[in-house]
Scaffold this active site. Structure first.
Site, PDB file in Angstrom:
ATOM      1  N   CYS C  98     -26.187 -22.794   8.206  1.00  3.68           N
ATOM      2  CA  CYS C  98     -25.463 -22.117   9.280  1.00  3.68           C
ATOM      3  C   CYS C  98     -24.696 -20.996   8.605  1.00  3.68           C
ATOM      4  O   CYS C  98     -23.687 -21.248   7.933  1.00  3.68           O
ATOM      5  CB  CYS C  98     -24.515 -23.069  10.004  1.00  3.68           C
ATOM      6  SG  CYS C  98     -23.429 -22.206  11.173  1.00  3.68           S
ATOM      7  N   CYS C 101     -20.925 -20.472  10.344  1.00  2.57           N
ATOM      8  CA  CYS C 101     -19.842 -21.452  10.186  1.00  2.57           C
ATOM      9  C   CYS C 101     -20.408 -22.652   9.453  1.00  2.57           C
ATOM     10  O   CYS C 101     -20.685 -22.545   8.256  1.00  2.57           O
ATOM     11  CB  CYS C 101     -19.191 -21.801  11.521  1.00  2.57           C
ATOM     12  SG  CYS C 101     -20.286 -22.160  12.899  1.00  2.57           S
ATOM     13  N   SER C 102     -20.600 -23.765  10.123  1.00  2.00           N
ATOM     14  CA  SER C 102     -21.091 -24.948   9.420  1.00  2.00           C
ATOM     15  C   SER C 102     -21.758 -25.911  10.391  1.00  2.00           C
ATOM     16  O   SER C 102     -21.611 -27.122  10.272  1.00  2.00           O
ATOM     17  CB  SER C 102     -19.936 -25.651   8.704  1.00  2.00           C
ATOM     18  OG  SER C 102     -18.898 -25.889   9.640  1.00  2.00           O
ATOM     19  N   CYS C 103     -22.491 -25.377  11.381  1.00  2.00           N
ATOM     20  CA  CYS C 103     -23.181 -26.229  12.357  1.00  2.00           C
ATOM     21  C   CYS C 103     -24.094 -27.207  11.609  1.00  2.00           C
ATOM     22  O   CYS C 103     -24.922 -26.790  10.796  1.00  2.00           O
ATOM     23  CB  CYS C 103     -24.017 -25.385  13.303  1.00  2.00           C
ATOM     24  SG  CYS C 103     -23.037 -24.230  14.286  1.00  2.00           S
TER      25      CYS C 103
END
Lengths: 107, 101, 198
Positions: C98, C101-103
């Site tokens: 991602c 962000c950090s999906c």
């Protein structure tokens, strides 16, 4: 027209990290890092605020993206979250600055 | 919702930079703006995160998986044939212009 | 402890106090949420993968509808983003990132690991994925296409790795023991000898 097809001449936002040269030679720390109690609690509060429709995950992301770049890279992952959650709740009037300052004083 | 693009269709990501116009929340990565790829499939319809981020009413929009040639994104760096597949909302896509052979 | 952590701890205490005072949550609710979040771990994804390796019908369901497959294994998915499953084959190796962000497919893998959230991982995955995989000692043969899936929006993605050679006849429980979280993101591949110490 720009001939820079690696997009680096464009005004990308600081969280938009795909392919960014600055990090291309940086090693990835592949070691496991245990979460702290702080990390877990911030994560849980974020989930609860989402489930209760107080703030969405999109609002959290927007809040993280609004952190100035130098601080963004200096703060840990969940430190960014608590900053973004607080800013969002202040902006929406869920809490006021006065209440927050008083709560911080009372600590 | 009626999806405007179908699998196999060539599409170009809008070369738009809302970041220059004030506060915004964009889920179309910078490295794809202006690039051309191929629709893999319509993934479903989702509320526009650009509105959700500001707690505004969010219209539901078609979301696609779009495939891009990886070396073409980076001056030819990388192995020929490798690819990047990304979720992109319909309002960021236009039918690709006629491409040079 | 760093200054920023001291400050962040104070902020958390203040915020928690305000949210409780306003009736928006309770300490018990927070504790319960932490407990239930901690129950999600890579063991869930591993159980799905191992079943897909041994049950062709489940494999087909998992590839067509990851959410339905997870629910079929009693993994709670209600209210969560849809789960997409990316199939590794002799021709294609999938890698999830991602960049924004950090999906992460938390329902089936738990909290995202540190490396997945790092700037280096997010920057390098879409530009030099083969170089990035060397950090894990993973070599994708040049004849195999690398497909990087940048998880930017409303889906969460996990990789269905190829079943290692030499595991014929193994029961699903034993196969699940071979899997690490990285196998289901695509930074590593499972082997019949199981996870090796670094």
């Amino acid at each position: 027209m720009s001939i820079d097809t690696t997009h680096e001449s464009q005004p990308r936002a600081m969280h938009d990290l795909g392919g960014v040269s600055r990090f291309l030679c940086e090693e990835v720390d592949t070691e496991p890092h245990a979460l702290t109690d702080f990390d877990r609690e911030v994560d849980a509060i974020r989930q609860i605020l989402g489930m209760k429709k107080v703030m969405s995950v999109d609002e959290l992301r927007r809040g993280i993206e609004a952190i100035p770049e130098a601080e963004y890279h200096a703060l840990s992952y969940y430190q960014r979250w608590i900053r973004a959650i607080t800013a969002t709740l202040l902006r929406k009037g869920v809490i006021t600055e006065g209440e927050l300052l008083a709560a911080l004083e009372a600590g | 919702m009626m999806a405007g693009f179908g699998p196999g269709q060539r599409v170009t990501v809008r070369n738009d930079w809302p970041e220059t116009r004030g506060p915004c929340h964009i889920r179309t990565p910078h490295y794809l703006r202006g690039e051309t790829g191929t629709v893999v499939r319509h993934l479903g319809d989702f509320p526009n995160p650009e509105d959700l981020a500001f707690a505004r009413p969010a219209p539901v929009l078609p979301l696609y998986h779009v495939r891009f040639d990886l070396p073409a994104l980076w001056h030819g760096e990388g192995r020929a044939g490798d690819e990047v597949v990304v979720e992109i909302f319909e309002h960021w896509l236009e039918p690709a212009r006629q491409e040079a052979a | 402890m760093s200054d920023s952590q001291v400050e962040s701890d104070r902020l958390l205490v203040a915020l928690r106090g305000l949210l409780v005072a306003k009736g928006l949550t309770t300490p018990a609710e927070i504790a319960e949420r932490i407990r239930s979040t901690d129950t999600a771990s890579p063991a869930r994804g591993a159980a799905m993968v191992a079943r897909a390796w041994t049950d062709p019908e489940f494999r087909a369901l998992m590839l067509a509808d990851g959410t339905a497959a997870a629910e079929a294994m009693a993994i709670p998915m209600r209210g969560l983003p849809p789960l997409g499953v990316l199939e590794n084959t002799p021709e294609v190796h999938n890698l999830v990132v991602c960049t924004l962000c950090s999906c992460y497919p938390r329902a089936v893998l738990g909290y995202p690991p540190f490396w997945f959230k790092s700037a280096a991982y997010r920057a390098r995955a879409v530009r030099d994925p083969r170089g990035l995989l060397e950090e894990w000692g993973t070599v994708v043969p040049p004849a195999v296409k690398l497909r990087v899936v940048d998880s930017t929006a409303d889906y969460r993605w996990m990789v269905l790795p190829m079943r290692p050679a030499g595991t014929e006849g193994w029961p699903a429980e034993q196969l699940a023991g071979l899997l690490r979280e990285g196998d289901m993101i695509g930074v590593t591949v499972p082997t019949a000898t199981g996870p090796q110490p670094a």
